[in-house]
Design an enzyme around this catalytic site. Sequence first.
Site, PDB file in Angstrom:
ATOM      1  N   HIS A 260       0.924  -1.270  -0.013  1.00 59.23           N
ATOM      2  CA  HIS A 260       0.044  -0.052  -0.067  1.00 59.23           C
ATOM      3  C   HIS A 260       0.897   1.226   0.113  1.00 59.23           C
ATOM      4  O   HIS A 260       0.330   2.238   0.282  1.00 59.23           O
ATOM      5  CB  HIS A 260      -1.080   0.039   1.194  1.00 59.23           C
ATOM      6  CG  HIS A 260      -2.088  -0.998   1.054  1.00 59.23           C
ATOM      7  ND1 HIS A 260      -1.886  -2.338   0.908  1.00 59.23           N
ATOM      8  CD2 HIS A 260      -3.455  -0.838   0.943  1.00 59.23           C
ATOM      9  CE1 HIS A 260      -3.145  -2.860   0.898  1.00 59.23           C
ATOM     10  NE2 HIS A 260      -3.992  -2.149   0.736  1.00 59.23           N
TER      11      HIS A 260
ATOM     12  N   ILE B 269      -0.026  -0.722  19.604  1.00 58.69           N
ATOM     13  CA  ILE B 269      -0.738  -2.028  19.132  1.00 58.69           C
ATOM     14  C   ILE B 269      -1.737  -1.441  18.137  1.00 58.69           C
ATOM     15  O   ILE B 269      -2.730  -0.840  18.432  1.00 58.69           O
ATOM     16  CB  ILE B 269      -1.221  -2.654  20.392  1.00 58.69           C
ATOM     17  CG1 ILE B 269      -0.610  -2.821  21.555  1.00 58.69           C
ATOM     18  CG2 ILE B 269      -1.900  -4.209  19.950  1.00 58.69           C
ATOM     19  CD1 ILE B 269      -1.264  -3.139  22.818  1.00 58.69           C
TER      20      ILE B 269
ATOM     21  N   ASP C 165      -4.329  -3.649  11.544  1.00 55.57           N
ATOM     22  CA  ASP C 165      -4.697  -3.092  10.292  1.00 55.57           C
ATOM     23  C   ASP C 165      -5.138  -4.325   9.406  1.00 55.57           C
ATOM     24  O   ASP C 165      -4.206  -5.259   8.994  1.00 55.57           O
ATOM     25  CB  ASP C 165      -3.536  -2.469   9.536  1.00 55.57           C
ATOM     26  CG  ASP C 165      -3.633  -1.957   8.188  1.00 55.57           C
ATOM     27  OD1 ASP C 165      -4.817  -2.067   7.770  1.00 55.57           O
ATOM     28  OD2 ASP C 165      -3.091  -1.147   7.554  1.00 55.57           O
TER      29      ASP C 165
ATOM     30  N   LYS D  20     -18.502 -15.311   8.918  1.00 60.22           N
ATOM     31  CA  LYS D  20     -18.504 -14.112   9.768  1.00 60.22           C
ATOM     32  C   LYS D  20     -17.894 -13.073   9.246  1.00 60.22           C
ATOM     33  O   LYS D  20     -18.182 -11.970   9.649  1.00 60.22           O
ATOM     34  CB  LYS D  20     -17.489 -14.385  10.990  1.00 60.22           C
ATOM     35  CG  LYS D  20     -18.276 -15.925  12.072  1.00 60.22           C
ATOM     36  CD  LYS D  20     -17.241 -16.183  12.877  1.00 60.22           C
ATOM     37  CE  LYS D  20     -17.975 -17.472  13.659  1.00 60.22           C
ATOM     38  NZ  LYS D  20     -17.225 -17.966  14.958  1.00 60.22           N
TER      39      LYS D  20
ATOM     40  N   GLY E 184       1.147  -5.128  15.133  1.00 60.24           N
ATOM     41  CA  GLY E 184       2.077  -4.071  15.083  1.00 60.24           C
ATOM     42  C   GLY E 184       3.301  -4.285  15.820  1.00 60.24           C
ATOM     43  O   GLY E 184       4.293  -3.380  15.647  1.00 60.24           O
TER      44      GLY E 184
END
Length: 337
Positions: free
Chosen positions: A47, A173, A176, A229, A306
């Site tokens: 990204h 923390i 993403d 889900k 993270g």
Amino acid sequence: MNDFLIPFEELKSSLEAILIQAGFEKEQAAKCALLFAQADLDGVRSHGVNRFFLFLDYVQKGYVRPNLQPVLLDKTGSFERYDGQFGPGNLNADFAMSRAIDLAMEYGMSCVSVRNTNHWMRGGNYGWQAAEAGLMAICFTNTKANMPAWGGNEPKLGNNPLILAVPRPSGPIVLDMAMSQFAYGKMSIASEKGQEMPFDAGFDTEGNLTRNPKTILENQLALPIGLWKGSGLSLMLDLFATLLSGGNSTHEVESSGAEMGLSQVFICFDPQRLNLGDWMENKVEEVLSDLKKSSVFEGNEVRYPGEKTLEIRRENLENGVPVSAKIWQQILEKINL
């Protein structure tokens, strides 16, 4: 050699120069370049600059309008709603999170929504933005239809990324994640390299699970996380983003020329205003300490979201940011036009 190691400041300034050529005002170009470069600095290459030239193409075609900024539509206490005016998605998102941070520091908690915006690129940037300001955050966006509803055989849902962030003195923390098992950016990189994904990533046209990213990309049939889900969570995130922003739902997002006209939500909590203080800091450490004590299968380790980002950031600041040799050549050629 597949990658060049580029000093972070050189990478950022190079992208800024190209954006100025493309019609961005200097301040906007600098912030936009920083957000792109930060993704690669933190190791999120899917990204970062890998998307930069597609972003430029959207600017040139008028899908992204360089210097238009969000306009306030409604305000009620700690809630604000904006129209992004189809401006750069990463700049609109950075602005919205900044407003959410300011409002949370005033009220304790806040919610900012944006309609008519564009792809925010690395969503984790905005979680880090809040956490580094000392705030907890939740933000999410809808996307074009690129994932089937559970049981369906056509793309009806977006993979609607979700970010959650918790501040921590020794390193935030930050989760993403997209609602698809793998982000489309990661699948695109694997497809270009002729690689398969490490786990089932989507469906083929017969409804069979596949790890072949090329097949998934061609049909936009990514596998929802958690199967049914993830499908349900995608729908609910789309509904919340649409309703709170007054904007487009996934099925209304323009995708014939480019993904545009998205809806996004940014929520913040200020631990200090909410009187969480030292208790929160201690509680977070207790939770992580217990997590890291987990027994593991041979060859595995337990990590929190993270955890390696700061380590990767330090390494890339010291050694240079890895950039595809092909893309770096394109950047140099663009600057020298």
